[in-house]
Design a protein around this motif. Structure first.
Motif, short mmCIF file in Angstrom:
data_model
loop_
_atom_site.label_atom_id
_atom_site.label_comp_id
_atom_site.label_asym_id
_atom_site.label_seq_id
_atom_site.Cartn_x
_atom_site.Cartn_y
_atom_site.Cartn_z
N TYR A 221 40.32 30.03 36.69
CA TYR A 221 41.63 30.50 36.24
C TYR A 221 41.58 32.00 35.98
CZ TYR A 221 46.14 30.06 33.80
OH TYR A 221 47.45 30.17 33.42
N LYS A 222 40.55 32.45 35.31
CA LYS A 222 40.38 33.88 35.03
C LYS A 222 40.04 34.65 36.30
CE LYS A 222 36.60 35.28 33.08
NZ LYS A 222 35.51 35.51 32.09
N LEU A 225 43.12 35.57 38.24
CA LEU A 225 43.85 36.69 37.64
C LEU A 225 43.19 38.02 38.00
CD1 LEU A 225 46.01 37.82 35.76
CD2 LEU A 225 44.46 37.42 33.83
N CYS A 228 43.83 39.01 41.68
CA CYS A 228 45.16 39.59 41.89
C CYS A 228 45.22 41.03 41.39
CB CYS A 228 46.23 38.75 41.19
SG CYS A 228 46.40 37.08 41.85
#
Length: 511
Positions: A221-222, A225, A228
């Motif tokens: 999940y991290k 991020l 991106c």
């Protein structure tokens, strides 16, 4: 997907949604086409880098045997005035690119001979690529520490230099302020979306393969991020570096920046080299630019080849994970790509290159794959199940917005963009004047459909060869592999065992 299944871009679908395995095959075929075309750009960049060590950059003047009477030398004011007043003239950088590097013929019908200088550069790039990844992710990871970080040094140097040039502000303003009328053009948004898909390697299995090397408890999940932020952040900074230099070139020529801005290969091999030739110490800035371009391109090529290798290895693990098999198969793969792309480095090769880039590696093909990928994961595998998996792996509950994306937003936007790309389709032309023959357009559509048709083709094949009624086959192929539904504890134990095996096995072993 990759982190959960610990599989490559094809075999992961066997555990998530067997009916959608064709998505994996389609993505790998697009990557194969990309491997054949992308490294050609690196060969051109290497040739420019070699010429950058000349006492005078060969694209900075018109005193060479390949120049024509229409050539313009920007080192003199009189010629610059001539260029701004006439439309039948060409810049020295354009003539160097078309007459010296490409020796471009009159059309795809005139293939001509191989450009031996580009051939030598292409061989050098393939040899570099092979020996950097032949031992798998262990060797690739060490190389990428340099190839992924050093370009940032070059980018920072070029950024500072570009912003200090006269006219840089004009370029930055042109870069930041959009033309409002173009924002209503759907084609602009489709091009932007396709670029993001390519930039993030979405839809072709690259992120799946890279994720398969993570441990089960890695915080994906991290990672998403950070991916991106770093990817788009780098693009934004690179835009300042490029457009500040284009603003300088427009300032020196006394023309609007829109007239000097190029897209595609023209930006890297015509516009930017032309601007560099107008700076003090042009050789230094040319070397910095093309070193950065080569290193960035090598990273992309490493990943593309590694993704294909890992995906094939996971399909045939007992055969491919034996000692020496990976190196031999990688050599075979590189040779196949090399001999297949020789036609692209002939005098008519640019026409073939553009056809592959326009059709085989088209953003519409990836959009098509992404429509079915989100449908398979969001609706067949289940968005709620994906939520639980992410939370189990990372310990973080994903935002509910992602569920809306998986179920509705992403498939609808991808489908809408795909349909618009078909409606707005324009046949490929070269330099806005050359029209390809009918057989070339037919070949282009064959290349485009070759990846798209694998999705429904594979689904029909599995449905026709299964057992039971058609409804039973469909439900069976839409179900994930229940035997793979392990507990977190079991998965961690398997990861630990797998790590120990890797430590005591030859580096040829991969996933």
């Amino acid at each position: 997907m990759g982190q959960y299944t610990q599989e490559g871009g094809i075999t992961c679908w066997r555990k998530l949604c067997p009916l959608a395995e064709g998505i994996g095959y389609g993505g790998q075929l697009i990557l194969l086409y990309s491997c054949m075309t992308y490294i050609i750009i690196l060969a051109w960049a290497l040739l420019y880098l070699v010429f950058s060590f000349s006492s005078q950059l060969p694209w900075s003047n018109c005193n060479n045997y390949w120049n024509t009477e229409d050539c313009v030398d920007f080192s003199t004011i009189n010629n610059t005035t001539k260029w701004t007043n006439q439309t039948d003239t060409t810049s020295a950088a354009t003539e160097f690119w078309e007459h010296r590097v490409l020796a471009i013929s009159g059309g795809i019908e005139e293939i001509g001979s191989i450009r031996w200088e580009v051939l030598l550069c292409l061989i050098a790039m393939w040899v570099t690529c092979y020996f950097c990844i032949w031992k798998g992710v262990k060797s690739t990871g060490k190389v990428v520490y340099f190839t992924a970080t050093f370009p940032y040094v070059m980018l920072f140097i070029l950024l500072i230099r570009g912003l200090s040039l006269p006219g840089a502000l004009q370029g930055v303003v042109f870069y930041l302020l959009p033309e409002p009328s173009r924002l209503t053009d759907p084609q602009v948004w489709m091009e932007a979306g396709a670029q993001i898909f390519f930039s993030y390697s979405v839809g072709v299995g690259s992120l799946t393969v890279l994720g398969s090397y993570n441990t089960y408890n890695n915080n994906c999940y991290k990672d998403c991020l950070w991916l991106c932020l770093l990817n788009s952040g780098t693009s934004v900074v690179a835009g300042f570096a490029v457009f500040s230099v284009l603003g300088f070139m427009a300032h020196e020529q006394g023309v609007d920046i829109a007239k000097v801005a190029e897209s595609g290969p023209g930006l890297a091999f015509i516009a930017y080299p032309q601007a560099v030739a107008m700076m003090p110490l042009p050789q230094l800035w040319s070397i910095c630019f093309f070193v950065m371009l080569i290193l960035l391109g090598l990273d992309t090529q490493f990943v593309a080849v590694e993704v294909v290798m890992t995906s094939i290895t996971d399909m045939f693990p007992t055969v491919m994970r034996r000692a020496g098999r990976r190196e031999r198969f990688l050599l075979l793969f590189c040779l196949i790509c090399f001999f297949s792309q020789l036609v692209m480095i002939t005098e008519g090769g640019m026409y073939v290159f553009q056809m592959f880039d326009y059709y085989a590696c088209n953003g519409a093909c990836i959009l098509f794959l992404c429509v079915f990928e989100t449908l398979a994961l969001g609706w067949m595998f289940g968005a709620d199940r994906m939520y639980d998996i992410i939370e189990d792996m990372s310990g973080v509950r994903a935002n509910s917005f992602f569920k809306i994306c998986w179920l509705y937003l992403t498939p609808l936007v991808s489908l809408g963009s795909f349909i618009c790309s078909l409606v707005k389709y324009q046949p490929l032309t070269f330099n806005r004047w050359y029209v390809y023959p009918d057989w070339a357009y037919m070949l282009g559509w064959v290349l485009a459909l070759s990846s798209i048709l694998l999705v429904p083709g594979w689904a029909l094949y599995k449905l026709s060869t299964g057992t039971g009624t058609l409804t039973q086959r469909f439900h069976h192929l839409c179900r994930p592999n229940l035997d793979y539904s392990l507990t977190q504890k079991t998965k961690v134990e398997l990861q630990h065992i797998r790590g120990e095996d890797l430590e005591h096995s030859p580096p040829v072993d991969t996933v």
